[in-house]
Structure formats: C-alpha cells, structure tokens
Write a protein that holds these residues in place. Structure first.
Motif, short mmCIF file in Angstrom:
data_model
loop_
_atom_site.label_atom_id
_atom_site.label_comp_id
_atom_site.label_asym_id
_atom_site.label_seq_id
_atom_site.Cartn_x
_atom_site.Cartn_y
_atom_site.Cartn_z
N PRO A 124 -0.18 1.81 -5.04
CA PRO A 124 -1.08 2.66 -4.25
C PRO A 124 -0.82 2.47 -2.75
O PRO A 124 -0.71 1.34 -2.28
CB PRO A 124 -2.48 2.15 -4.62
CG PRO A 124 -2.30 1.31 -5.84
CD PRO A 124 -0.89 0.82 -5.84
N THR A 167 -1.00 1.89 1.08
CA THR A 167 -1.91 1.12 1.93
C THR A 167 -1.83 1.58 3.39
O THR A 167 -2.72 1.26 4.17
CB THR A 167 -1.58 -0.39 1.85
OG1 THR A 167 -0.20 -0.58 2.20
CG2 THR A 167 -1.84 -0.93 0.46
N TRP A 180 2.93 5.56 2.68
CA TRP A 180 2.85 6.96 2.28
C TRP A 180 3.43 7.76 3.44
O TRP A 180 2.84 7.80 4.52
CB TRP A 180 1.39 7.33 2.02
CG TRP A 180 1.16 8.62 1.31
CD1 TRP A 180 1.06 8.81 -0.04
CD2 TRP A 180 0.96 9.91 1.90
NE1 TRP A 180 0.82 10.13 -0.31
CE2 TRP A 180 0.75 10.83 0.86
CE3 TRP A 180 0.94 10.38 3.22
CZ2 TRP A 180 0.53 12.18 1.09
CZ3 TRP A 180 0.73 11.72 3.44
CH2 TRP A 180 0.53 12.60 2.38
N ARG A 199 -5.39 18.94 1.29
CA ARG A 199 -5.61 17.62 0.69
C ARG A 199 -5.36 16.46 1.65
O ARG A 199 -5.68 15.32 1.33
CB ARG A 199 -4.68 17.44 -0.51
CG ARG A 199 -5.03 18.28 -1.69
CD ARG A 199 -4.15 18.00 -2.92
NE ARG A 199 -3.63 16.67 -2.99
CZ ARG A 199 -2.32 16.38 -3.03
NH1 ARG A 199 -1.42 17.31 -3.00
NH2 ARG A 199 -1.92 15.13 -3.12
N GLU A 242 -8.25 14.06 2.38
CA GLU A 242 -8.57 13.20 1.25
C GLU A 242 -7.56 12.05 1.13
O GLU A 242 -7.94 10.90 0.89
CB GLU A 242 -8.55 14.04 -0.04
CG GLU A 242 -8.80 13.23 -1.29
CD GLU A 242 -8.64 14.07 -2.56
OE1 GLU A 242 -8.79 13.48 -3.63
OE2 GLU A 242 -8.37 15.28 -2.48
N VAL A 243 -6.30 12.36 1.34
CA VAL A 243 -5.26 11.33 1.28
C VAL A 243 -5.50 10.28 2.36
O VAL A 243 -5.47 9.08 2.09
CB VAL A 243 -3.86 11.97 1.44
CG1 VAL A 243 -2.79 10.91 1.64
CG2 VAL A 243 -3.53 12.85 0.25
N ARG A 253 -8.31 9.54 3.84
CA ARG A 253 -9.54 8.79 3.51
C ARG A 253 -9.25 7.72 2.46
O ARG A 253 -9.69 6.57 2.59
CB ARG A 253 -10.62 9.75 3.01
CG ARG A 253 -11.94 9.05 2.68
CD ARG A 253 -12.95 10.01 2.06
NE ARG A 253 -12.48 10.69 0.87
CZ ARG A 253 -12.34 10.11 -0.34
NH1 ARG A 253 -12.63 8.85 -0.50
NH2 ARG A 253 -11.91 10.81 -1.37
N ILE A 254 -8.51 8.06 1.44
CA ILE A 254 -8.21 7.12 0.37
C ILE A 254 -7.35 5.96 0.87
O ILE A 254 -7.60 4.79 0.56
CB ILE A 254 -7.53 7.83 -0.82
CG1 ILE A 254 -8.55 8.76 -1.51
CG2 ILE A 254 -6.94 6.84 -1.81
CD1 ILE A 254 -7.93 9.71 -2.51
N ILE A 255 -6.35 6.27 1.69
CA ILE A 255 -5.46 5.22 2.21
C ILE A 255 -6.20 4.38 3.25
O ILE A 255 -6.11 3.15 3.23
CB ILE A 255 -4.17 5.83 2.79
CG1 ILE A 255 -3.37 6.51 1.66
CG2 ILE A 255 -3.33 4.77 3.48
CD1 ILE A 255 -2.18 7.30 2.13
N GLY A 256 -6.89 5.03 4.17
CA GLY A 256 -7.73 4.32 5.13
C GLY A 256 -7.07 3.86 6.41
O GLY A 256 -7.75 3.40 7.33
N GLY A 258 -10.97 6.47 9.76
CA GLY A 258 -9.91 5.58 9.31
C GLY A 258 -9.38 4.73 10.45
O GLY A 258 -9.64 5.00 11.62
#
Length: 131
Positions: A4, A6, A41, A60, A63-64, A66-69, A103
């Motif tokens: 995932p 980071t 990423w 998207r 969202e990407v 936000r998820i990675i941060g 983020g």
C-alpha cells in the motif's frame, strides 16, 4: 516489493525515470525510512492523465491523496520551478488535493539542488524571485 502506498510522489517530469528513482532512494535514506515499508505512488504510472479515461481518474485523485496521507513534491531543478512541478497543472492539482484533505505535504530538493539553491540565496537572492 509491492505494498500500500505510503507517499504520493509529485514531480514535474523534468528528470528521467532513472533520476526520479535515484531521488526516491535518497529520500528514503535521508528520512531514515524503512525501504521495506515505504511505497511510492507515482501518478504518471497509476492514473490516466489524458485521453477518454482521464475524467474518472482525475475525480479519484482526492480520494487517493486522502488514503495515502502524504505528498512529496520533488523540485528539480529549483531554478526552473515554472517548468517543473509549479508550472504543471497536474502537480498543482495534487498539491490542492493534499491541502483539501489536510494531508502532509513536503517539498524536496535533491542534494545538489539544495546546494545550488543556498548558493543563489547567498549570491543573488533576486534570482529566487525569477525561478
């Protein structure tokens, strides 16, 4: 290894892929990150930025992020910022989305660019204004 993400990488496509990989390796070492648990990423390889599929992927991105941060923007060369990240709409969109989701954001100069930047500050601070 694959895992995932980071860190979202924002770069202006000025350097080569080989140069980017070298910078990522330097970043991991300088920050003392565990290379086995650090996954980047890179939008150019993960999201469609042109063509018919672009709209869905662009939507998207928030969202990407936000998820990675965390977003790390590589500025190289520092004195051509308008030609790299800060002059590229996609990179600015990554920055905007990072801010919108609260983020973490970091700007990184490669070692040699940091040295050139500091030298310019010492010799001609006005050069910074025209970068």
């Amino acid at each position: 290894e694959i895992g995932p993400a980071t860190i979202l990488v924002s770069w202006g496509l000025v350097s080569t892929l080989e140069g980017l990989i070298k910078r990522l390796e330097q970043y991991v070492e300088q920050k003392g990150l565990d290379p086995d648990k650090t996954f980047f990423w890179v939008c150019d390889f993960c999201i469609t930025q042109s063509g018919e599929k672009k709209q869905g992927d662009v939507a998207r991105l928030g969202e990407v992020v936000r998820i990675i941060g965390k977003t790390v923007m590589f500025l190289e060369p520092w004195d051509k910022m308008s030609e790299n990240c800060l002059g590229r709409a996609w990179c600015l969109y990554e920055l905007l989305n990072t801010l919108l989701v609260n983020g973490m954001f970091e700007v990184v100069f490669p070692d040699e660019e940091t040295e050139r930047f500091i030298q310019a500050l010492l010799e001609d601070s006005g050069a910074i204004m025209h970068a």
